[in-house]
Design a protein around this motif. Structure first.
Motif, mmCIF file in Angstrom:
data_model
loop_
_atom_site.group_PDB
_atom_site.id
_atom_site.type_symbol
_atom_site.label_atom_id
_atom_site.label_comp_id
_atom_site.label_asym_id
_atom_site.label_seq_id
_atom_site.Cartn_x
_atom_site.Cartn_y
_atom_site.Cartn_z
ATOM 1 N N ALA A 73 0.827 -1.210 0.000
ATOM 2 C CA ALA A 73 0.000 0.000 0.000
ATOM 3 C C ALA A 73 0.861 1.259 0.000
ATOM 4 C CB ALA A 73 -0.935 -0.009 1.206
ATOM 5 N N ALA A 74 1.961 1.230 0.741
ATOM 6 C CA ALA A 74 2.861 2.387 0.767
ATOM 7 C C ALA A 74 3.470 2.621 -0.611
ATOM 8 C CB ALA A 74 3.951 2.191 1.816
ATOM 9 N N LEU A 75 3.826 1.547 -1.313
ATOM 10 C CA LEU A 75 4.343 1.687 -2.683
ATOM 11 C C LEU A 75 3.296 2.328 -3.590
ATOM 12 C CD1 LEU A 75 6.229 -1.639 -3.474
ATOM 13 C CD2 LEU A 75 7.183 0.652 -3.395
ATOM 14 N N ALA A 76 2.056 1.866 -3.472
ATOM 15 C CA ALA A 76 0.976 2.439 -4.281
ATOM 16 C C ALA A 76 0.777 3.917 -3.946
ATOM 17 C CB ALA A 76 -0.318 1.663 -4.053
ATOM 18 N N ASP A 77 0.828 4.256 -2.653
ATOM 19 C CA ASP A 77 0.685 5.653 -2.243
ATOM 20 C C ASP A 77 1.786 6.523 -2.842
ATOM 21 O OD1 ASP A 77 -1.473 4.869 -0.715
ATOM 22 O OD2 ASP A 77 -0.442 5.105 1.215
ATOM 23 N N GLU A 78 2.976 5.947 -3.013
ATOM 24 C CA GLU A 78 4.109 6.677 -3.581
ATOM 25 C C GLU A 78 4.048 6.730 -5.103
ATOM 26 O OE1 GLU A 78 6.840 8.243 -1.920
ATOM 27 O OE2 GLU A 78 5.436 8.016 -0.258
ATOM 28 N N GLY A 79 3.096 6.000 -5.697
ATOM 29 C CA GLY A 79 2.974 5.976 -7.156
ATOM 30 C C GLY A 79 4.074 5.172 -7.831
ATOM 31 N N ARG A 80 4.638 4.219 -7.107
ATOM 32 C CA ARG A 80 5.738 3.414 -7.640
ATOM 33 C C ARG A 80 5.215 2.114 -8.231
ATOM 34 N NH1 ARG A 80 10.583 5.714 -5.592
ATOM 35 N NH2 ARG A 80 11.615 4.429 -7.156
ATOM 36 N N VAL A 81 5.769 1.722 -9.361
ATOM 37 C CA VAL A 81 5.447 0.437 -9.969
ATOM 38 C C VAL A 81 6.167 -0.630 -9.146
ATOM 39 C CG1 VAL A 81 5.659 -0.961 -12.056
ATOM 40 C CG2 VAL A 81 5.235 1.500 -12.244
ATOM 41 N N PRO A 82 5.443 -1.606 -8.608
ATOM 42 C CA PRO A 82 6.064 -2.579 -7.710
ATOM 43 C C PRO A 82 7.282 -3.290 -8.298
ATOM 44 C CG PRO A 82 3.690 -2.809 -7.637
ATOM 45 C CD PRO A 82 4.003 -1.822 -8.740
ATOM 46 N N GLU A 83 7.275 -3.532 -9.590
ATOM 47 C CA GLU A 83 8.388 -4.233 -10.228
ATOM 48 C C GLU A 83 9.609 -3.347 -10.431
ATOM 49 O OE1 GLU A 83 5.232 -4.133 -11.534
ATOM 50 O OE2 GLU A 83 4.639 -6.112 -10.812
ATOM 51 N N SER A 84 9.467 -2.052 -10.194
ATOM 52 C CA SER A 84 10.560 -1.122 -10.486
ATOM 53 C C SER A 84 11.496 -0.874 -9.308
ATOM 54 C CB SER A 84 10.001 0.220 -10.973
ATOM 55 O OG SER A 84 9.391 0.923 -9.905
ATOM 56 N N VAL A 85 11.140 -1.386 -8.123
ATOM 57 C CA VAL A 85 11.961 -1.115 -6.945
ATOM 58 C C VAL A 85 12.118 -2.364 -6.085
ATOM 59 C CG1 VAL A 85 11.380 1.345 -6.771
ATOM 60 C CG2 VAL A 85 9.979 -0.325 -5.587
ATOM 61 N N ALA A 86 13.202 -2.396 -5.356
ATOM 62 C CA ALA A 86 13.377 -3.358 -4.271
ATOM 63 C C ALA A 86 12.970 -2.633 -2.995
ATOM 64 C CB ALA A 86 14.824 -3.821 -4.193
ATOM 65 N N THR A 87 12.544 -3.384 -1.996
ATOM 66 C CA THR A 87 12.072 -2.762 -0.759
ATOM 67 C C THR A 87 12.759 -3.373 0.462
ATOM 68 O OG1 THR A 87 10.214 -4.321 -0.727
ATOM 69 C CG2 THR A 87 9.783 -2.144 -1.638
ATOM 70 N N ALA A 88 12.972 -2.506 1.438
ATOM 71 C CA ALA A 88 13.483 -2.946 2.744
ATOM 72 C C ALA A 88 12.696 -2.202 3.813
ATOM 73 C CB ALA A 88 14.966 -2.651 2.874
ATOM 74 N N LEU A 89 12.347 -2.892 4.862
ATOM 75 C CA LEU A 89 11.636 -2.294 5.988
ATOM 76 C C LEU A 89 12.537 -2.421 7.207
ATOM 77 C CD1 LEU A 89 8.981 -0.951 6.847
ATOM 78 C CD2 LEU A 89 8.150 -3.226 7.475
ATOM 79 N N ASN A 90 12.925 -1.269 7.738
ATOM 80 C CA ASN A 90 13.839 -1.225 8.887
ATOM 81 C C ASN A 90 15.122 -2.015 8.605
ATOM 82 O OD1 ASN A 90 11.960 0.341 10.343
ATOM 83 N ND2 ASN A 90 10.864 -1.516 10.904
ATOM 84 N N GLY A 91 15.596 -1.917 7.356
ATOM 85 C CA GLY A 91 16.851 -2.549 6.975
ATOM 86 C C GLY A 91 16.750 -3.999 6.546
ATOM 87 N N ALA A 92 15.570 -4.595 6.623
ATOM 88 C CA ALA A 92 15.394 -5.996 6.226
ATOM 89 C C ALA A 92 14.682 -6.059 4.874
ATOM 90 C CB ALA A 92 14.583 -6.745 7.274
ATOM 91 N N PHE A 93 15.276 -6.787 3.925
ATOM 92 C CA PHE A 93 14.707 -6.945 2.592
ATOM 93 C C PHE A 93 13.299 -7.521 2.684
ATOM 94 C CE2 PHE A 93 14.059 -9.832 -1.075
ATOM 95 C CZ PHE A 93 13.973 -8.866 -2.068
ATOM 96 N N VAL A 94 12.367 -6.952 1.881
ATOM 97 C CA VAL A 94 10.998 -7.469 1.798
ATOM 98 C C VAL A 94 10.772 -7.929 0.361
ATOM 99 C CG1 VAL A 94 8.542 -6.964 2.070
ATOM 100 C CG2 VAL A 94 10.204 -5.848 3.576
ATOM 101 N N PRO A 95 10.667 -9.240 0.124
ATOM 102 C CA PRO A 95 10.428 -9.737 -1.236
ATOM 103 C C PRO A 95 9.073 -9.277 -1.764
ATOM 104 C CG PRO A 95 10.934 -11.549 0.281
ATOM 105 C CD PRO A 95 10.773 -10.314 1.097
ATOM 106 N N ARG A 96 8.957 -9.164 -3.068
ATOM 107 C CA ARG A 96 7.688 -8.733 -3.680
ATOM 108 C C ARG A 96 6.515 -9.564 -3.195
ATOM 109 N NH1 ARG A 96 10.008 -8.324 -9.659
ATOM 110 N NH2 ARG A 96 11.297 -6.491 -9.307
ATOM 111 N N ALA A 97 6.699 -10.861 -3.103
ATOM 112 C CA ALA A 97 5.605 -11.756 -2.710
ATOM 113 C C ALA A 97 5.124 -11.509 -1.274
ATOM 114 C CB ALA A 97 6.054 -13.211 -2.852
ATOM 115 N N ARG A 98 5.903 -10.829 -0.463
ATOM 116 C CA ARG A 98 5.538 -10.580 0.946
ATOM 117 C C ARG A 98 5.066 -9.148 1.207
ATOM 118 N NH1 ARG A 98 4.840 -14.633 4.235
ATOM 119 N NH2 ARG A 98 5.145 -13.060 5.810
#
Length: 67
Positions: free
Chosen positions: A21-46
């Motif tokens: 939801a945060a990615l959508a709020d930022e207007g980012r295409v999910p496939e265009s970025v890698a994500t980390a939450l508090n320094g821990a990688f978050v895979p697309r599927a999660r």
């Protein structure tokens, strides 16, 4: 109002917020970025079931190509 940050920029937090939801709020295409939450990688599927809490730091990483 509670906040979390996206790449060190404060954003308003809301109940039920997820990484997806945060990615959508930022207007980012999910496939265009890698994500980390508090320094821990978050895979697309999660992303849809990974909650964001007040005070969390979400990092969006845009891959760089070229040489």
């Amino acid at each position: 109002m509670p906040e979390f940050t996206v790449n060190h920029t404060p954003r308003p937090w809301r109940e039920g917020l997820t990484v997806a939801a945060a990615l959508a709020d930022e207007g980012r295409v999910p496939e265009s970025v890698a994500t980390a939450l508090n320094g821990a990688f978050v895979p697309r599927a999660r992303r849809a079931d990974t909650p964001v809490q007040p005070g969390d730091e979400l990092t969006l990483i845009q891959p760089i190509t070229g040489g």
